[in-house]
Design a protein around this motif. Structure first.
Motif, mmCIF file in Angstrom:
data_model
loop_
_atom_site.group_PDB
_atom_site.id
_atom_site.type_symbol
_atom_site.label_atom_id
_atom_site.label_comp_id
_atom_site.label_asym_id
_atom_site.label_seq_id
_atom_site.Cartn_x
_atom_site.Cartn_y
_atom_site.Cartn_z
ATOM 1 N N UNK A 143 30.936 17.450 -4.607
ATOM 2 C CA UNK A 143 30.069 18.614 -4.775
ATOM 3 C C UNK A 143 30.313 19.667 -3.695
ATOM 4 N N UNK A 144 30.600 19.224 -2.464
ATOM 5 C CA UNK A 144 30.729 20.159 -1.336
ATOM 6 C C UNK A 144 32.046 19.898 -0.610
ATOM 7 N N UNK A 203 37.271 39.355 -5.183
ATOM 8 C CA UNK A 203 37.546 38.242 -6.096
ATOM 9 C C UNK A 203 37.183 36.893 -5.494
ATOM 10 N N UNK A 204 36.686 36.881 -4.259
ATOM 11 C CA UNK A 204 36.289 35.623 -3.627
ATOM 12 C C UNK A 204 34.997 35.099 -4.245
ATOM 13 N N UNK A 205 34.671 33.865 -3.899
ATOM 14 C CA UNK A 205 33.473 33.219 -4.418
ATOM 15 C C UNK A 205 32.657 32.643 -3.275
ATOM 16 N N UNK A 206 31.507 32.098 -3.616
ATOM 17 C CA UNK A 206 30.675 31.419 -2.628
ATOM 18 C C UNK A 206 31.291 30.071 -2.273
ATOM 19 N N UNK A 258 37.956 29.551 5.077
ATOM 20 C CA UNK A 258 36.749 30.322 5.345
ATOM 21 C C UNK A 258 35.734 29.492 6.116
ATOM 22 N N UNK A 259 35.588 28.235 5.734
ATOM 23 C CA UNK A 259 34.672 27.355 6.474
ATOM 24 C C UNK A 259 35.118 27.202 7.917
ATOM 25 N N UNK A 260 36.401 26.958 8.125
ATOM 26 C CA UNK A 260 36.916 26.753 9.486
ATOM 27 C C UNK A 260 36.743 28.000 10.342
ATOM 28 N N UNK A 293 24.943 34.211 4.760
ATOM 29 C CA UNK A 293 25.986 35.179 4.437
ATOM 30 C C UNK A 293 27.373 34.560 4.345
ATOM 31 N N UNK A 294 27.623 33.510 5.116
ATOM 32 C CA UNK A 294 28.969 32.957 5.166
ATOM 33 C C UNK A 294 29.196 31.875 4.117
ATOM 34 N N UNK A 295 28.156 31.098 3.804
ATOM 35 C CA UNK A 295 28.331 29.966 2.898
ATOM 36 C C UNK A 295 27.780 30.220 1.494
#
Length: 657
Positions: A428-429, A471-474, A494-496, A551-553
Motif C-alpha cells: 500500500x505504501x 504530471x506528478x502524483x501524490x 521524492x521521499x528521499x 504538501x510533500x506526501x
C-alpha cells in the motif's frame, strides 16, 4: 456624503494598483492550505498513540513456519510442504483466514498478468505460465485435524474455519502441500541465470504465507499485481532445501547442519572469515573454474536453516558459486557475517570481487547510524534479478560493477531496515520502505571509502523536473495505480529528498536523527502506518510538521521562492536594507539565503517556514555595510525550486550551471 471628485480619484488609484499587480507574477499561494489545522487531527487509539508510538494495547498476530522443499533442477520445479502455526493476538475472533499465494501471479489469467502492459516491462511476464499447484490443505484447530474448507482467488486463499479462532492468543496449524514451476524471469523478484558452470537459482515468494490481519484494515487482501510488494507478519522460520549434492545453498538465517552440508575445508574457511575484516574465500575462483561444465550428480543434499523474529526468508542455490565472506562489526561488540556468491564470469575486483567489502561497509554504517543489524548473515547473490531484498539476503544483478554494484548492494541491504526491521505495508505504501531506504543510502554513500561513489547530480534542484511537475502524483497513492514512469521518482527519490530537506534544512541533523531513530526503535518488528511515522517525527523532533507532511506526501504542489527586490533604509546601505521575497507556488519551505555585499562581506541566514503564515510575500531587515551585490535563495541547491532564475537578485550575478 463624498463628492463625485473623491470617487473619481479612488477609481483612478484602484486602476493604477490593478495595473501594477497584473504586470507582476501573481502568487498561487494560500497559507490556509499549507497550515491546515484539520490535517492529521484524528485522535490516537489504545492501539496507536497520538504521539506515534504503539499504544498500550497494540497487538499483532504471529506466523511461525516450518517449510521443507526440494528443487528439481531437471524440470525447474519446487515441491514440498509448509506448516504454519498462526497465533491470533488480536481482540477479534476470526471465522476465516486469508493466505497469500504470490506464485499465482504467474498464471496467465491472473490479475497481475492481465493488468500489466503486453510490452516487456519489469513486472510483465507473459512468456511463462506458472502458479501454485496446491495438492492438499489441512488444519489443526483445538486438537482436531480436518481437511480445510478453502477457496483460491488469484493470489489469495481463504480458509473458512469450523469454529472461530479465538482472540488474545488462540492458535491454529495450517498444513499445505504444494509445488510450482520456477520462472526464468520472476518479475524481478526471483529467477534463473545460466552461467558457464551451471544455473543460479534465486528463490523467493516460495511458500504460501499468511496475509496480515491488523487493527487498521483487518485482513490485508490487496492482490499481488507486481509493483506493490509485500506486507507480512513476524515469526520464526525453520526450513530445509533439498538440492543436487554438488549445489551450494545460501539463505536467510543460520545454517543448522554445516557438518552435513559443507566440506571440512569450507567449515574451516567460514570460521576464519568470522574473525577477518578482509574477505576469505569459502569456495575459490580456481575451484569453480575446475568444475565440469555439466553436472552428472544424481544424489541430493539437504540444507537446513533457521531464522527468528523475521517476516520472510529466501534462498539461492547453484553449483557455480564462488563464495567469499568477512566479519561484520556491530555495536556492543556483536558480529554478523557478510557473504557474497557469484559466478566466475564476474569475479574480478572491478565487479563482484568487491561485493563483500560493500556489504560490510553498508551494514556496519546503518547499524551504527540507525539500528543494529539483527541477523546472523548478510548474503549478496549475483544472478538474474536486478535488485531485490529479503531478510538477511539480497539478489543483485550479476552484471553490476563499480558504482552500480555499490549502489544496488547498498540499497538492497538498506531494505533490511525498511521494511524488514520496520515492517511497513509495502503493498500500500511503497515510499515507506523504498523512499526511507533511498534516503539512508545518501549518507552511506557519502561515508563509503571517502565518498568514492558520491554524485552531486542527486540534489533536490537537479531532480526537481523528475519529482515535481504537472504530471506528478501524490506519494500516498498506492504503487499499482501510480503511472509506471513516475513510480521510481515518487516512491524512491521524492521521499528521499523530502527527508533529506527535513534533516538538513527544517530540523537539523541532531533533532532529525533522534526522531528518526525513535521511529525505528518504536516500530522495530512491528507494523507502522504513515501516520505513525508522521506523528513520531512530530513528537520526537518537537515540531508540528504537518505542513510538511501534507504538501510533500499528500499533495502535488510545487515550490517557487523568488527575490522581489531590495531597498535601503533612508536610501543609505549603512542603515541596513529591506529585502522582499515572494512565494509564488503553493508549497512553502524555510528559506536559506546568501547575501553578498559589494565589499565582499557575506551574510548567510535561514528564514523559518513561519514567515509564510500570513501570506505570499515577506520583507525582512538586514544589517548591511555597503551596497548589496546579490541575494541568493537556496545557494546550496537543497530545495526543489521549479524556477531557480528568480532565486537571485542582482544586476550582474549569473546563475551557476
Amino acid at each position: 456624503m463624498k463628492s463625485p471628485q473623491f470617487f473619481s480619484t479612488i477609481l483612478i488609484i484602484i486602476l493604477i494598483i490593478s495595473t501594477s499587480v497584473c504586470a507582476q507574477t501573481i502568487s498561487k499561494y494560500d497559507q490556509h492550505q499549507v497550515f491546515d489545522n484539520t490535517f492529521l487531527s484524528a485522535p490516537g487509539t489504545v492501539y496507536r498513540s497520538g504521539s506515534g508510538q504503539p499504544g498500550p494495547q497494540y497487538w499483532q498476530n504471529i506466523s511461525n513456519y516450518n517449510i521443507n522443499v526440494q528443487l528439481n533442477t531437471e524440470e525447474n520445479i519446487i515441491s514440498g510442504n509448509v506448516k504454519i502455526i498462526y497465533i491470533n493476538k488480536s481482540p477479534d475472533n476470526l471465522n476465516h483466514l486469508w493466505l497469500q499465494l504470490d506464485q499465482n501471479r504467474y498464471k496467465l489469467d491472473s490479475r497481475g498478468a492481465l493488468a500489466n502492459n503486453i510490452v516487456k516491462g519489469r513486472w510483465s511476464n507473459r512468456n511463462f505460465e506458472g502458479g501454485y499447484n496446491i495438492e492438499s490443505v489441512s488444519i489443526e484447530l483445538h486438537g482436531v485435524v480436518i481437511d480445510a474448507d478453502y477457496f483460491i482467488d488469484d493470489t489469495r486463499m481463504r480458509i473458512i474455519l469450523p469454529q472461530a479462532l479465538k482472540s488474545n492468543g488462540d492458535s491454529i496449524m495450517i498444513s499445505i502441500s504444494y509445488s510450482f514451476a520456477v520462472a526464468a524471469y520472476g518479475s524481478d523478484r526471483m529467477g534463473i541465470l545460466k552461467t558457464k558452470k551451471g544455473e543460479i537459482y534465486e528463490i523467493a515468494q516460495w511458500y504460501p504465507r499468511m496475509a496480515v490481519y491488523d487493527d487498521v484494515s483487518g485482513w490485508n487482501t490487496l492482490p499481488y499485481i507486481g509493483a506493490g510488494e509485500f506486507y507480512l507478519d513476524y515469526g520464526n522460520f525453520d526450513y530445509t532445501v533439498e538440492v543436487p549434492a554438488d549445489f551450494v545453498v545460501v539463505g536467510s538465517g543460520e545454517l543448522q547442519n554445516p557438518a552435513e552440508a559443507l566440506t571440512p575445508a569450507q567449515m574451516e574457511r567460514i570460521a576464519d572469515a568470522k574473525e577477518s575484516d578482509d574477505k576469505v574465500y569459502i569456495i575459490t575462483i580456481e575451484e569453480v573454474t575446475d568444475l565440469d561444465s555439466v553436472s552428472y550428480v544424481s544424489e541430493t543434499k539437504i540444507w537446513h536453516f533457521k531464522m527468528t523474529r523475521t517476516r520472510d526468508v529466501s534462498w539461492a542455490a547453484s553449483r557455480a558459486f564462488v563464495w567469499d565472506a568477512a566479519r561484520i562489526n556491530l555495536p556492543e561488540n556483536k558480529t554478523s557475517l557478510a557473504m557474497s556468491v557469484y559466478p566466475i564470469e564476474f569475479a574480478d575486483d572491478s565487479a563482484w570481487g568487491r561485493s563483500t567489502e560493500y556489504i560490510k561497509a553498508s551494514v556496519e554504517f546503518y547499524s551504527k547510524m540507525w539500528f543494529p543489524y539483527p541477523y546472523p548473515v548478510a548474503v549478496n547473490v549475483a544472478g538474474k534479478v536486478g535488485g531485490m531484498e529479503y531478510p538477511g539476503i539480497v539478489f543483485c544483478s550479476s552484471k553490476a560493477k563499480g558504482r552500480s554494484l555499490w549502489g544496488v548492494t547498498d540499497h538492497e541491504f538498506g531494505h533490511n531496515w525498511f521494511p524488514m526491521i520496520v515492517g511497513s505495508n509495502e503493498r500500500r505504501y511503497m515510499w515507506q520502505d523504498e523512499g526511507f531506504n533511498t534516503f539512508i543510502n545518501i549518507y552511506s554513500t557519502r561515508n563509503f571509502n571517502n565518498g568514492e561513489y558520491v554524485s552531486r547530480r542527486d540534489s533536490a534542484r537537479n531532480l526537481v523536473k523528475y519529482i515535481i511537475s504537472d504530471s506528478s502524483e501524490s506519494i500516498m497513492n498506492y504503487p499499482d495505480v501510480i503511472y509506471p514512469k513516475g513510480l521510481g521518482n515518487l516512491a524512491y527519490f521524492k521521499t528521499a529528498i523530502g527527508l533529506n530537506m527535513l534533516r538538513e534544512i527544517v530540523l537539523g541533523e541532531d533533532r532529525f536523527d533522534y526522531a528518526f531513530r525513535t521511529y525505528i526503535n518504536r516500530w522495530a518488528f512491528k507494523h507502522p502506518t504513515p501516520e505513525d511515522f508522521f506523528r513520531t517525527m512530530n513528537d520526537a523532533a518537537g515540531d508540528d510538521l504537518n505542513w510538511f507532511w501534507k504538501q510533500w506526501f499528500y499533495e502535488n504542489w510545487m515550490l517557487d521562492q523568488g527575490v522581489q527586490g531590495v531597498k535601503y533604509i533612508n536610501g543609505d546601505p549603512e542603515n541596513g536594507a529591506v529585502i522582499t521575497i515572494v512565494n509564488y507556488e503553493q508549497m512553502a519551505m524555510p528559506v536559506p539565503l546568501k547575501i553578498v555585499e559589494t565589499n565582499g562581506n557575506t551574510i548567510n541566514m535561514k528564514l523559518p517556514v513561519e514567515i509564510w503564515h500570513r501570506g505570499s510575500d515577506w520583507s525582512f531587515k538586514v544589517k548591511t555595510t555597503s551596497l548589496i551585490d546579490s541575494v541568493i535563495i537556496d545557494p546550496d541547491y537543497q530545495l526543489p525550486d521549479v524556477n531557480p532564475k528568480n532565486n537571485i537578485w542582482s544586476s550582474n550575478y549569473k546563475l551557476e550551471e
